[in-house]
Scaffold this motif. Structure first.
Motif, PDB file in Angstrom:
ATOM      1  N   ARG A  21      -0.058  15.034 -10.322  1.00 20.64           N
ATOM      2  CA  ARG A  21      -1.058  14.593 -11.291  1.00 20.64           C
ATOM      3  C   ARG A  21      -1.024  13.078 -11.429  1.00 20.64           C
ATOM      4  NH1 ARG A  21      -0.167  17.985 -16.372  1.00 20.64           N
ATOM      5  NH2 ARG A  21       1.337  16.324 -16.552  1.00 20.64           N
ATOM      6  N   ARG A  22       0.156  12.502 -11.406  1.00 20.04           N
ATOM      7  CA  ARG A  22       0.311  11.048 -11.537  1.00 20.04           C
ATOM      8  C   ARG A  22      -0.044  10.323 -10.236  1.00 20.04           C
ATOM      9  NH1 ARG A  22       0.951  12.743 -16.286  1.00 20.04           N
ATOM     10  NH2 ARG A  22       2.825  12.327 -17.510  1.00 20.04           N
ATOM     11  N   PHE A  23       0.222  10.976  -9.109  1.00 15.26           N
ATOM     12  CA  PHE A  23      -0.042  10.391  -7.792  1.00 15.26           C
ATOM     13  C   PHE A  23      -0.917  11.358  -6.975  1.00 15.26           C
ATOM     14  CE2 PHE A  23       3.738   8.246  -9.271  1.00 15.26           C
ATOM     15  CZ  PHE A  23       3.509   6.934  -8.917  1.00 15.26           C
ATOM     16  N   PRO A  24      -2.188  11.494  -7.390  1.00 16.63           N
ATOM     17  CA  PRO A  24      -3.094  12.413  -6.675  1.00 16.63           C
ATOM     18  C   PRO A  24      -3.480  11.847  -5.305  1.00 16.63           C
ATOM     19  CG  PRO A  24      -4.322  11.174  -8.317  1.00 16.63           C
ATOM     20  CD  PRO A  24      -2.869  10.819  -8.500  1.00 16.63           C
ATOM     21  N   PRO A  25      -4.076  12.685  -4.463  1.00 19.80           N
ATOM     22  CA  PRO A  25      -4.417  12.239  -3.105  1.00 19.80           C
ATOM     23  C   PRO A  25      -5.257  10.966  -3.054  1.00 19.80           C
ATOM     24  CG  PRO A  25      -4.637  14.614  -3.259  1.00 19.80           C
ATOM     25  CD  PRO A  25      -4.360  14.116  -4.657  1.00 19.80           C
ATOM     26  N   ASP A  26      -6.208  10.785  -3.962  1.00 21.07           N
ATOM     27  CA  ASP A  26      -7.030   9.572  -3.902  1.00 21.07           C
ATOM     28  C   ASP A  26      -6.200   8.319  -4.202  1.00 21.07           C
ATOM     29  OD1 ASP A  26      -6.940  10.481  -6.637  1.00 21.07           O
ATOM     30  OD2 ASP A  26      -8.615   9.152  -7.100  1.00 21.07           O
ATOM     31  N   LEU A  27      -5.231   8.426  -5.107  1.00 20.31           N
ATOM     32  CA  LEU A  27      -4.350   7.285  -5.365  1.00 20.31           C
ATOM     33  C   LEU A  27      -3.449   7.033  -4.157  1.00 20.31           C
ATOM     34  CD1 LEU A  27      -3.070   5.020  -6.931  1.00 20.31           C
ATOM     35  CD2 LEU A  27      -1.748   6.726  -8.218  1.00 20.31           C
ATOM     36  N   LEU A  28      -2.929   8.088  -3.556  1.00 19.95           N
ATOM     37  CA  LEU A  28      -2.103   7.920  -2.354  1.00 19.95           C
ATOM     38  C   LEU A  28      -2.897   7.244  -1.241  1.00 19.95           C
ATOM     39  CD1 LEU A  28      -0.155  11.298  -2.305  1.00 19.95           C
ATOM     40  CD2 LEU A  28       0.641   9.078  -3.140  1.00 19.95           C
ATOM     41  N   ASP A  29      -4.181   7.602  -1.121  1.00 24.02           N
ATOM     42  CA  ASP A  29      -5.048   6.951  -0.125  1.00 24.02           C
ATOM     43  C   ASP A  29      -5.184   5.459  -0.426  1.00 24.02           C
ATOM     44  OD1 ASP A  29      -5.444   9.412   1.119  1.00 24.02           O
ATOM     45  OD2 ASP A  29      -7.419   9.732   0.210  1.00 24.02           O
ATOM     46  N   ASP A  30      -5.425   5.127  -1.701  1.00 20.36           N
ATOM     47  CA  ASP A  30      -5.556   3.715  -2.091  1.00 20.36           C
ATOM     48  C   ASP A  30      -4.258   2.953  -1.874  1.00 20.36           C
ATOM     49  OD1 ASP A  30      -8.161   4.260  -2.801  1.00 20.36           O
ATOM     50  OD2 ASP A  30      -7.781   4.254  -4.967  1.00 20.36           O
ATOM     51  N   MET A  31      -3.139   3.596  -2.156  1.00 17.38           N
ATOM     52  CA  MET A  31      -1.835   2.963  -1.945  1.00 17.38           C
ATOM     53  C   MET A  31      -1.579   2.734  -0.458  1.00 17.38           C
ATOM     54  SD  MET A  31       0.297   5.106  -4.830  1.00 17.38           S
ATOM     55  CE  MET A  31       1.916   4.447  -4.422  1.00 17.38           C
ATOM     56  N   THR A  32      -1.948   3.713   0.357  1.00 12.41           N
ATOM     57  CA  THR A  32      -1.796   3.581   1.808  1.00 12.41           C
ATOM     58  C   THR A  32      -2.590   2.389   2.311  1.00 12.41           C
ATOM     59  OG1 THR A  32      -1.483   5.969   2.033  1.00 12.41           O
ATOM     60  CG2 THR A  32      -2.138   4.753   4.027  1.00 12.41           C
ATOM     61  N   GLU A  33      -3.818   2.277   1.835  1.00 11.83           N
ATOM     62  CA  GLU A  33      -4.678   1.155   2.233  1.00 11.83           C
ATOM     63  C   GLU A  33      -4.090  -0.179   1.756  1.00 11.83           C
ATOM     64  OE1 GLU A  33      -9.201  -0.295   1.317  1.00 11.83           O
ATOM     65  OE2 GLU A  33      -8.849   1.851   1.555  1.00 11.83           O
ATOM     66  N   ALA A  34      -3.562  -0.203   0.533  1.00  8.52           N
ATOM     67  CA  ALA A  34      -2.969  -1.431   0.000  1.00  8.52           C
ATOM     68  C   ALA A  34      -1.745  -1.853   0.814  1.00  8.52           C
ATOM     69  CB  ALA A  34      -2.591  -1.245  -1.472  1.00  8.52           C
ATOM     70  N   VAL A  35      -0.931  -0.887   1.210  1.00  3.85           N
ATOM     71  CA  VAL A  35       0.238  -1.206   2.036  1.00  3.85           C
ATOM     72  C   VAL A  35      -0.223  -1.763   3.386  1.00  3.85           C
ATOM     73  CG1 VAL A  35       2.199  -0.211   3.291  1.00  3.85           C
ATOM     74  CG2 VAL A  35       1.816   0.406   0.895  1.00  3.85           C
ATOM     75  N   ALA A  36      -1.171  -1.083   4.024  1.00  3.75           N
ATOM     76  CA  ALA A  36      -1.648  -1.518   5.335  1.00  3.75           C
ATOM     77  C   ALA A  36      -2.299  -2.896   5.261  1.00  3.75           C
ATOM     78  CB  ALA A  36      -2.633  -0.502   5.895  1.00  3.75           C
ATOM     79  N   ASP A  37      -3.147  -3.126   4.266  1.00 10.64           N
ATOM     80  CA  ASP A  37      -3.813  -4.428   4.123  1.00 10.64           C
ATOM     81  C   ASP A  37      -2.799  -5.541   3.883  1.00 10.64           C
ATOM     82  OD1 ASP A  37      -6.265  -3.209   4.473  1.00 10.64           O
ATOM     83  OD2 ASP A  37      -6.803  -3.263   2.336  1.00 10.64           O
ATOM     84  N   GLY A  38      -1.848  -5.306   3.006  1.00 10.42           N
ATOM     85  CA  GLY A  38      -0.856  -6.326   2.698  1.00 10.42           C
ATOM     86  C   GLY A  38       0.036  -6.657   3.877  1.00 10.42           C
ATOM     87  N   GLU A  39       0.352  -5.655   4.676  1.00 12.22           N
ATOM     88  CA  GLU A  39       1.231  -5.900   5.828  1.00 12.22           C
ATOM     89  C   GLU A  39       0.585  -6.790   6.879  1.00 12.22           C
ATOM     90  OE1 GLU A  39       2.625  -2.064   7.139  1.00 12.22           O
ATOM     91  OE2 GLU A  39       4.164  -2.002   5.578  1.00 12.22           O
ATOM     92  N   ARG A  40      -0.713  -6.961   6.809  1.00  8.87           N
ATOM     93  CA  ARG A  40      -1.385  -7.870   7.745  1.00  8.87           C
ATOM     94  C   ARG A  40      -1.100  -9.334   7.413  1.00  8.87           C
ATOM     95  NH1 ARG A  40      -5.570  -4.017   6.686  1.00  8.87           N
ATOM     96  NH2 ARG A  40      -5.664  -2.548   8.395  1.00  8.87           N
ATOM     97  N   THR A  41      -0.549  -9.594   6.222  1.00  7.97           N
ATOM     98  CA  THR A  41      -0.318 -10.965   5.783  1.00  7.97           C
ATOM     99  C   THR A  41       1.120 -11.439   6.002  1.00  7.97           C
ATOM    100  OG1 THR A  41       0.261 -10.355   3.507  1.00  7.97           O
ATOM    101  CG2 THR A  41      -2.087 -10.675   4.007  1.00  7.97           C
TER     102      THR A  41
END
Length: 168
Positions: A21-41
């Motif tokens: 409930r605290r970490f639903p699939p849509d949040l996990l998707d957003d977190m995955t994207e945030a990790v991937a985007d940040g790692e480009r820097t």
């Protein structure tokens, strides 16, 4: 620091257990994207792990959030990056604990107080029920430190570890 008996109760009955409930699939998707985007820097690798609670026998034996975070750091191979600059953000929901474990390359350059500050900001957001904001802020702040100390200078690099958060 709570006593062992308090920690046993927290891990047996605490209400933060609704991990999905605290970490639903849509949040996990957003977190995955945030990790991937940040790692480009930067040249680092970021992992995010959430655990609902610790097994009671291990709490009885003295396992705490800090030790557990280091175990997860090893299990997820965060230590095994080319530049020794992997970072794990670990959340133990039952004890309301957040730990950041940094590999030796980044730990030499970042003061412990900077990690503590990130954890405190996340803790504040989570306590207010702002799980999305807290998680994404923590990821963003870790990326900012990695970009400062291990910038990529725009060079492409391989993604060494999975970007998706792990729910334990």
């Amino acid at each position: 620091m709570p006593s062992r008996n308090q920690r046993l109760l927290m891990n047996a009955f605490e209400g933060w257990f609704a991990i999905h409930r605290r970490f639903p699939p849509d949040l996990l998707d957003d977190m995955t994207e945030a990790v991937a985007d940040g790692e480009r820097t930067h040249l680092g690798e970021v992992r995010f792990a959430v655990e609902s609670r610790l097994p009671l026998p291990l709490v009885w034996e003295g396992l705490d959030a800090s030790t557990r975070a280091r175990q997860i750091f090893g299990q997820l191979n965060v230590w095994d990056t080319e530049h020794n600059c992997g970072v794990l953000i670990y959340v133990l929901m039952s004890e309301h604990r957040i730990e950041v474990v940094a590999d030796r390359g980044i730990a030499r350059r970042v003061k412990p107080e900077e990690w503590v500050s990130i954890c405190a900001a996340m803790q504040e957001s989570f306590a207010a029920g702002q799980w999305r904001a807290g998680a994404l802020r923590g990821i963003s702040e870790v990326h900012a430190l990695l970009a400062k100390h291990f910038p990529s200078h725009g060079k492409a690099r391989p993604d060494e570890l999975p970007d998706r958060p792990v729910l334990l």
